[in-house]
Design an enzyme around this catalytic site. Structure first.
Site, short mmCIF file in Angstrom:
data_model
loop_
_atom_site.label_atom_id
_atom_site.label_comp_id
_atom_site.label_asym_id
_atom_site.label_seq_id
_atom_site.Cartn_x
_atom_site.Cartn_y
_atom_site.Cartn_z
CE LYS A 41 -21.02 20.28 5.27
NZ LYS A 41 -21.41 21.33 6.08
C1 PLP Z 1 -20.86 21.34 7.05
C2 PLP Z 1 -21.27 22.90 7.62
C3 PLP Z 1 -19.87 23.53 8.76
C4 PLP Z 1 -19.02 22.78 8.47
O1 PLP Z 1 -18.09 23.45 8.18
P1 PLP Z 1 -16.42 21.99 8.11
O2 PLP Z 1 -15.97 22.07 6.62
O3 PLP Z 1 -17.40 21.42 8.40
O4 PLP Z 1 -15.61 23.34 9.03
C5 PLP Z 1 -21.03 24.67 9.16
N1 PLP Z 1 -22.26 25.54 8.90
C6 PLP Z 1 -22.99 24.68 8.06
C7 PLP Z 1 -23.80 25.11 7.99
C8 PLP Z 1 -22.61 22.89 7.59
O5 PLP Z 1 -23.10 22.75 7.21
#
Ligand code: PLP
Length: 476
Positions: free
Chosen positions: A112
């Protein structure tokens, strides 16, 4: 560059407004009216270039005509300079044709950060240019919240309220949010699930007077700017592995469909992405969809990969809009039906088109721990449970060694130490910059899963609330 809503009933906007608005007023998500293209020469020219430079080049056409356009080089250098690896998102080979793309070297140890760090700088730039102030309200299953808080803490024109499902995030995830001592950061533990948190955020966006009063803005992946920033690492990794001269596959641990949609966006721009594998845990609504063409919710179950414990994948609407040939009203109708009945179905033709570029994969908790253990035994590497699901998906489709598969490693193993320890006997240490996390004091407010209670809280902490209201309403 203009953006339109997936529900066909909102005015088209430019980039700065899409950045600040998040969800469209008709409840839809913004998409560019046309995708800029990356031609062969451009892609070839990216080989060996610094990440920040490729990021600026990929994002700039999406900002045409915006105040951000002229500043994007500087903002990318600033944002990606905060990563703990010079390469920002390094690629690590794990076997003959599988690779891990490490997206977790940012401040909060999950992918993120890659989008959120540049988003924070973009917000700052655009708000200063406009003399405006916003209140960011986000829902998090754990990682979005801390990434948003780190990206927006102590910024003058931004207040941040993050809703997390009480008791359903890992302790590291919670502490990364609740120990940040910044006056503009507010954490709320909602007595509910992540889907409840996300529904609260959506309901606040569907309340125009509230929205205007607090200057509501989104950092969830409903914000197109996040998707845009995530297209960049698909480009850098694909060109490192031979694109545009050979195609590349990606296996993507998926929750809200944001990250994997970014891969699709890169494909729309001309990157030779062959297959995007949508990798899920036991919350397998998307896997079932790609098997049957029917999207149907079931209850959320808690797993070792909590950031994927989701049943309503908001960003799927962007793909749906495409499968509906850009018909906003048909998209809106399917989404209404989904909201009312918990299900909708596509035609066999639409499903076939979806399956030409995506396939589904699921792995339960036992399989996830096995994959973490297998990887440790084979290479000595500790990987987190989310990344393990991606890697298992990548290994499953190793059939064609001519086209490599990149598994997206979405979190640092130290973010989910209990599962990693259970699988391998090894407890991954936090990087030095977070070593005192367990000693820092926590600060958060618990609220019921009720819209009115959460809105009252947001109004109370927003420095923007009431600023534009007529005198008689101030303080009401
Ligand atoms: C947010 C997240 C995901 C999923 O990503 P999306 O964009 O919501 O599909 C997978 N792994 C981790 C560690 C995350 O923080």
């Amino acid at each position: 560059m203009r953006y339109h809503s997936t529900r066909g009933d909102a005015p088209a906007l430019g980039f700065d407004d899409v950045l600040l608005t998040g969800l469209a007023p008709d409840g839809g998500l913004y998409l560019p009216e046309a995708w800029p293209t990356l031609d062969r020469q451009t892609l070839t020219g990216f080989r060996g270039q610094p990440y920040a430079q490729v990021a600026a080049a990929v994002m700039r056409p999406f900002m045409a005509g915006s105040t951000a356009e002229a500043e994007i080089d500087r903002l990318c250098r600033q944002a990606y300079g905060r990563f703990a690896r010079a390469g920002t998102c390094p690629l690590v080979q794990v076997d003959e044709s599988s690779w891990l793309l490490e997206l977790f070297h940012g401040p909060t140890l999950a992918f993120k950060d890659v989008a959120m760090q540049i988003l924070g700088d973009l917000f700052d730039h655009v708000l200063a240019a406009r003399g405006a102030r916003i209140t960011i309200v986000g829902a998090t299953s754990g990682d979005t919240g801390s990434a948003a808080i780190e990206a927006c803490r102590d910024r003058d024109n931004v207040d941040v309220v993050i809703l997390h499902p009480k008791g359903r995030t890992s302790e590291v995830q919670r502490r990364q949010m609740t120990t940040v001592a910044a006056a503009n950061v507010h954490n709320v533990a909602v007595e509910g699930t992540f889907d409840d948190c996300q529904a609260l955020v959506k309901a606040m966006f569907a309340d125009p007077p509230f929205r205007a009063d607090v200057g509501l803005a989104a950092v969830n992946s409903i914000n197109f700017a996040r998707i845009l920033a995530q297209t960049v690492y698909y480009v850098t990794s694909a060109v490192a592995l031979g694109a545009p001269d050979r195609p590349v596959n990606f296996a993507v641990p998926t929750g809200n469909f944001g990250n994997v949609f970014a891969g699709h966006a890169a494909r729309r721009m001309g990157l030779p992405v062959e297959m995007l594998t949508v990798a899920s845990n036991a919350n397998d609504i998307l896997t079932r969809f790609f098997e049957t063409g029917r999207m149907k919710t079931q209850g959320v179950v808690a797993t070792h990969s909590p950031s994927m414990d989701i049943q309503v994948s908001s960003n799927f609407e962007r793909l749906l809009f495409e499968l509906m040939d850009g018909d906003g009203h048909a998209t809106a109708q399917a989404m209404r039906q989904f909201k009312q009945t918990g299900a909708f179905a596509l035609s066999q033709g639409q499903l076939a088109r979806a399956r030409a570029g995506f396939d589904g994969f699921r792995l339960d908790d036992a399989g996830t721990l096995d994959e973490v253990a297998r990887q440790y035994a084979a290479t000595g590497m500790l990987i987190d449970p989310h990344s393990a699901i991606g890697l298992a998906a990548a290994r499953q489709r190793r059939a064609d060694p001519q086209s490599p598969t990149v598994a997206l490693a979405t979190a640092h193993p130290a973010k989910f130490p209990d599962a990693v320890q259970r699988a391998t006997g090894q407890r991954p240490p936090l990087p030095d910059r977070l070593a005192d996390l367990y000693d820092r004091p926590e600060r958060y407010t618990t609220l019921p899963n009720e819209l009115a209670a959460v809105q009252t809280f947001v109004r109370g902490v927003s420095r923007r609330a009431g600023a534009d209201a007529p005198a008689s309403r101030v303080g009401s």
